[in-house]
Design a protein around this motif. Sequence first.
Motif, PDB file in Angstrom:
ATOM      1  N   TYR A  61       0.845  -1.194   0.000  1.00 40.97           N
ATOM      2  CA  TYR A  61       0.000   0.000   0.000  1.00 40.97           C
ATOM      3  C   TYR A  61       0.886   1.253   0.000  1.00 40.97           C
ATOM      4  O   TYR A  61       2.019   1.233   0.483  1.00 40.97           O
ATOM      5  N   THR A  62       0.342   2.356  -0.487  1.00 47.66           N
ATOM      6  CA  THR A  62       1.078   3.625  -0.455  1.00 47.66           C
ATOM      7  C   THR A  62       1.020   4.219   0.945  1.00 47.66           C
ATOM      8  O   THR A  62      -0.059   4.393   1.514  1.00 47.66           O
ATOM      9  N   ALA A  63       2.192   4.529   1.487  1.00 49.77           N
ATOM     10  CA  ALA A  63       2.275   5.133   2.821  1.00 49.77           C
ATOM     11  C   ALA A  63       2.356   6.650   2.736  1.00 49.77           C
ATOM     12  O   ALA A  63       1.651   7.361   3.457  1.00 49.77           O
ATOM     13  N   GLN A 117     -10.878   4.113   6.351  1.00 46.53           N
ATOM     14  CA  GLN A 117     -10.681   2.850   5.652  1.00 46.53           C
ATOM     15  C   GLN A 117      -9.220   2.741   5.248  1.00 46.53           C
ATOM     16  O   GLN A 117      -8.564   3.753   4.983  1.00 46.53           O
ATOM     17  N   LYS A 118      -8.710   1.510   5.187  1.00 49.55           N
ATOM     18  CA  LYS A 118      -7.360   1.319   4.672  1.00 49.55           C
ATOM     19  C   LYS A 118      -7.312   1.816   3.234  1.00 49.55           C
ATOM     20  O   LYS A 118      -8.277   1.704   2.495  1.00 49.55           O
ATOM     21  N   LYS A 119      -6.174   2.385   2.861  1.00 52.82           N
ATOM     22  CA  LYS A 119      -5.939   2.975   1.540  1.00 52.82           C
ATOM     23  C   LYS A 119      -6.576   4.355   1.364  1.00 52.82           C
ATOM     24  O   LYS A 119      -6.381   4.993   0.341  1.00 52.82           O
ATOM     25  N   ASP A 120      -7.361   4.823   2.346  1.00 55.92           N
ATOM     26  CA  ASP A 120      -7.877   6.190   2.263  1.00 55.92           C
ATOM     27  C   ASP A 120      -6.702   7.167   2.240  1.00 55.92           C
ATOM     28  O   ASP A 120      -5.608   6.869   2.740  1.00 55.92           O
ATOM     29  N   ARG A 121      -6.927   8.344   1.672  1.00 50.66           N
ATOM     30  CA  ARG A 121      -5.912   9.393   1.657  1.00 50.66           C
ATOM     31  C   ARG A 121      -6.173  10.378   2.798  1.00 50.66           C
ATOM     32  O   ARG A 121      -7.286  10.881   2.949  1.00 50.66           O
ATOM     33  N   PHE A 122      -5.130  10.639   3.577  1.00 46.17           N
ATOM     34  CA  PHE A 122      -5.223  11.571   4.707  1.00 46.17           C
ATOM     35  C   PHE A 122      -4.259  12.710   4.439  1.00 46.17           C
ATOM     36  O   PHE A 122      -3.055  12.498   4.298  1.00 46.17           O
ATOM     37  N   PRO A 181      -2.951   8.058  11.238  1.00 46.39           N
ATOM     38  CA  PRO A 181      -3.317   7.631   9.877  1.00 46.39           C
ATOM     39  C   PRO A 181      -2.406   6.543   9.316  1.00 46.39           C
ATOM     40  O   PRO A 181      -2.868   5.639   8.615  1.00 46.39           O
ATOM     41  N   LEU A 182      -1.104   6.612   9.611  1.00 48.67           N
ATOM     42  CA  LEU A 182      -0.187   5.586   9.107  1.00 48.67           C
ATOM     43  C   LEU A 182      -0.488   4.227   9.733  1.00 48.67           C
ATOM     44  O   LEU A 182      -0.391   3.191   9.065  1.00 48.67           O
ATOM     45  N   CYS A 183      -0.875   4.212  11.003  1.00 44.91           N
ATOM     46  CA  CYS A 183      -1.249   2.942  11.639  1.00 44.91           C
ATOM     47  C   CYS A 183      -2.571   2.415  11.077  1.00 44.91           C
ATOM     48  O   CYS A 183      -2.868   1.228  11.198  1.00 44.91           O
ATOM     49  N   HIS A 184      -3.358   3.286  10.447  1.00 44.87           N
ATOM     50  CA  HIS A 184      -4.590   2.882   9.775  1.00 44.87           C
ATOM     51  C   HIS A 184      -4.334   2.420   8.341  1.00 44.87           C
ATOM     52  O   HIS A 184      -5.274   2.186   7.591  1.00 44.87           O
TER      53      HIS A 184
END
Length: 320
Positions: A15-17, A216-221, A240-243
């Motif tokens: 996934y993109t971090a 949700q996972k992969k959401d953009r924050f 957010p990174l832990c999500h």
Amino acid sequence: MVDFLYKCNSGYLNYTALNYFGTKITYQKLFENIDKVASALQASGVRKGDIVSICSLNTPEFVYLLYAVNKVGAVSNWLGLTSPVSDLHEQIVSTDCKIIFVIEMAYDKIREAVKDSQVEQIITVPVENSMPKIMGFMVSRKNKHPHNDVIKWNDFLTASTGRVEPPDVKSDEMAMIEYTGGSTGVPKGVMLFNKSLNIYYVNFNMANSSGLTGYQKKDRFLACVPLFLAFGASACGHGPLCHSMELVLVPNPSPKTVVKQIVKAKPNHIGAGRLLVDELVKEAKESDIDLSYIHSIIYGGEGEDKAWEKESEEKLRKIG
């Protein structure tokens, strides 16, 4: 913190971090870069319990530092970029730090602040280091780097072997020092512990399971609140990174600049201050932009204002 981050993302390494002006860094690459920086820290003599001062903007390098310092068992001391030199000097001297990482544009201020201190090394970090090549080239030409008497970020990394010898770090040991705003006197260093920063994610995850935030996972924050603020480090960084989200990093926190990044990146969640929310509503009305991709806005780090919250929520609903 770094162990908890890995446990949360061990199954989502592709996934993109981080997203930095379109440069995307996966969780796999994030952990590799954390190890690289941690190895360089150990090669520079940083050991468990040491204080490492950081004067930053939101760039990938400072996310790596956040966790790399934690991995080697040291404590990151986050200096406010806008703080006066006198406050910075006190925060450097009182923590007995020997090494400082600073965004290049703030080097002159830090150089002044370290006078008559115990600091032995200053490492400068360019804001354009992880930008796309053409953008980075243009920014580097605009931002001249005249300082030849310091260690450059890329030179610091040459000491890295990629191997880290992590010490045993307990959850109730200190991870970070963040400073209060100084509105009631001299800014105070607040000690934040590994457990408290990880618990923040746990609490939010419980709230999220009841439908409060819609994470949700992969959401953009979108992260524009600086990491040197506790609200930025916890609610807009580590959480957010832990999500397993894609953290869109914005180094310039001015509301007008951030709104442009919101329109471009289309984040699902935003960490913000009140000024940004006001600017977002204003721009949406004037330019008739679609904000339906935004699921939640979390604001903090300042006084609560129920009247403003109610008014802002009504305005946001009206613009979708």
